[in-house]
Motif scaffolding. Structure first.
Motif, PDB file in Angstrom:
ATOM      1  N   ARG A  96       1.315  39.130   3.662  1.00  0.00           N
ATOM      2  CA  ARG A  96       2.109  38.330   4.607  1.00  0.00           C
ATOM      3  C   ARG A  96       1.287  37.992   5.845  1.00  0.00           C
ATOM      4  O   ARG A  96       1.309  36.859   6.334  1.00  0.00           O
ATOM      5  CB  ARG A  96       3.376  39.083   5.019  1.00  0.00           C
ATOM      6  N   GLY A  97       0.537  38.947   6.334  1.00  0.00           N
ATOM      7  CA  GLY A  97      -0.323  38.693   7.484  1.00  0.00           C
ATOM      8  C   GLY A  97      -1.379  37.652   7.174  1.00  0.00           C
ATOM      9  O   GLY A  97      -1.704  36.802   8.021  1.00  0.00           O
ATOM     10  N   GLN A  98      -1.923  37.691   5.957  1.00  0.00           N
ATOM     11  CA  GLN A  98      -2.911  36.708   5.538  1.00  0.00           C
ATOM     12  C   GLN A  98      -2.291  35.309   5.464  1.00  0.00           C
ATOM     13  O   GLN A  98      -2.892  34.325   5.913  1.00  0.00           O
ATOM     14  CB  GLN A  98      -3.463  37.100   4.167  1.00  0.00           C
ATOM     15  N   ALA A 105     -11.710  36.317  -0.876  1.00  0.00           N
ATOM     16  CA  ALA A 105     -10.757  35.231  -0.656  1.00  0.00           C
ATOM     17  C   ALA A 105      -9.686  35.676   0.332  1.00  0.00           C
ATOM     18  O   ALA A 105      -8.573  36.035  -0.041  1.00  0.00           O
ATOM     19  CB  ALA A 105     -10.137  34.801  -1.980  1.00  0.00           C
ATOM     20  N   GLU A 106     -10.041  35.674   1.622  1.00  0.00           N
ATOM     21  CA  GLU A 106      -9.072  36.028   2.665  1.00  0.00           C
ATOM     22  C   GLU A 106      -8.819  34.802   3.542  1.00  0.00           C
ATOM     23  O   GLU A 106      -9.260  33.704   3.228  1.00  0.00           O
ATOM     24  CB  GLU A 106      -9.540  37.260   3.439  1.00  0.00           C
ATOM     25  N   GLU A 132      -1.645  29.545  10.718  1.00  0.00           N
ATOM     26  CA  GLU A 132      -2.049  29.337  12.108  1.00  0.00           C
ATOM     27  C   GLU A 132      -3.265  28.421  12.211  1.00  0.00           C
ATOM     28  O   GLU A 132      -3.521  27.835  13.267  1.00  0.00           O
ATOM     29  CB  GLU A 132      -2.385  30.688  12.753  1.00  0.00           C
ATOM     30  N   ARG A 133      -4.002  28.283  11.104  1.00  0.00           N
ATOM     31  CA  ARG A 133      -5.261  27.530  11.119  1.00  0.00           C
ATOM     32  C   ARG A 133      -5.174  26.159  10.460  1.00  0.00           C
ATOM     33  O   ARG A 133      -6.009  25.290  10.718  1.00  0.00           O
ATOM     34  CB  ARG A 133      -6.351  28.373  10.431  1.00  0.00           C
ATOM     35  N   THR A 134      -4.185  25.962   9.594  1.00  0.00           N
ATOM     36  CA  THR A 134      -4.052  24.662   8.928  1.00  0.00           C
ATOM     37  C   THR A 134      -2.626  24.470   8.430  1.00  0.00           C
ATOM     38  O   THR A 134      -1.927  25.452   8.121  1.00  0.00           O
ATOM     39  CB  THR A 134      -5.028  24.535   7.744  1.00  0.00           C
TER      40      THR A 134
END
Length: 314
Positions: free
Chosen positions: A51-53, A23-24, A59-61
């Motif tokens: 935090r990066g995840q 689950a990433e 950035e994608r949704t």
């Protein structure tokens, strides 16, 4: 009682399971963009990694998503603060009691959904201020309790007034329909998403899930008090044999260390921990996450129509 879709601001009453190493951000973003609630599994990671995840999902949704936090993680304090600082819409929690964090999370507007394996713990979580409950039966992949989904969900639904999300062995619309009839207001789906196109899982692992039959999972770790459901392979046969001989819990942990990463990242299907639920036998194709959810919802509507037709004729 709020509907799960209203509570979470999603189209479908489906939450993606918080599967460690699986689950990433690619999968979480695809599930959220497709109408469900995608989850990032923090596992044993630190706050900087998570935090990066979180940022990668955003950035994608722009749809709601969540983070799964295991309470046994020694960095749980930092992860909870990260969730608050980053204004993550929702969290699910497992392997412990998140009660001490709930007031601060609620104040920050975070929706709190603990995963439980008993009605007693569900009631404690409701008293602590949880917004909803995931009732996970022992058919699930990974760490499990002792009660089946069929028996756990209605007992939890009867025990609490907050929405209950059914989990454990749910991969099809027929099972989803059954879960709602048992009192659930939503679903958590894990194993089915292992075969999602967007899941960053070694293809050999996916292929083992797709080829699985109804008898291809086994539970290890009962002797240590930490049962885990996985697909059968050489490692698990060795583990079960050693458990029968009375393996020391520390030795068991040493044997299992790093084996989930071996499966997910390295694609080692012989000596990796291929966590999967009993629903693996129902997962027969790799497809986009959005298509998985659409199919589950369509099958659920068809199941209800069939049930209505049965009672109309009888």
């Amino acid at each position: 009682m709020k509907d799960i879709t209203e509570l979470l601001g999603i189209r479908y009453p489906i939450i993606q399971g918080g599967m460690a190493w699986v689950a990433e951000y690619h999968l979480a973003a695809a599930v959220s963009k497709g109408g469900g609630l995608g989850l990032i599994a923090s596992g044993s990671a630190d706050a900087d990694f998570v935090r990066g995840q979180v940022q990668a999902v955003r950035e994608r949704t722009d749809r709601p998503f969540g983070v799964n936090i295991m309470m046994m993680n020694p960095l749980a304090d930092d992860l909870m603060q990260l969730v608050i600082d980053e204004k993550v819409p929702a969290i699910t929690t497992g392997a412990g009691n998140p009660g001490k964090y709930i007031p601060a999370l609620k104040e920050a507007g975070v929706i709190v959904i603990p995963v439980v394996a008993s009605a007693a713990l569900a009631k404690r979580m409701e008293r602590a201020g949880a917004d909803a409950i995931v009732a996970e039966g022992c058919e699930a992949g990974g760490h499990i309790g002792e009660i089946t989904t069929m028996n756990l969900v209605p007992q939890v639904a009867d025990a609490v007034k907050i929405p209950v999300i059914a989990a454990g062995g749910i991969a099809t619309g027929r099972q989803a329909a059954a879960a709602f009839l048992l009192g659930a207001k939503g679903l958590q789906v894990g194993t089915r998403f292992l075969a999602a196109t967007e899941a960053q899982v070694a293809q050999s692992y996916k292929d083992r899930v797709l080829a699985a039959s109804d008898t291809d999972t086994v539970v290890t770790g009962r002797s240590t008090g930490h049962p885990v459901r996985v697909l059968k392979n050489k490692l698990m046969r060795e583990i079960l044999s050693r458990e029968k001989e009375g393996i020391d819990p520390e030795e068991f942990e040493n044997l299992m260390a790093g084996t989930l990463r071996k499966a997910v990242v390295d694609g080692d299907t012989d000596f990796g921990s291929l966590m999967a639920g009993q629903s693996a036998g129902l997962v027969t194709k790799e497809q986009p996450a959005a298509e998985i959810m659409e199919e589950i919802m369509r099958e659920m509507r068809e199941a209800y129509a069939s049930l209505g037709a049965y009672f109309a004729a009888n």
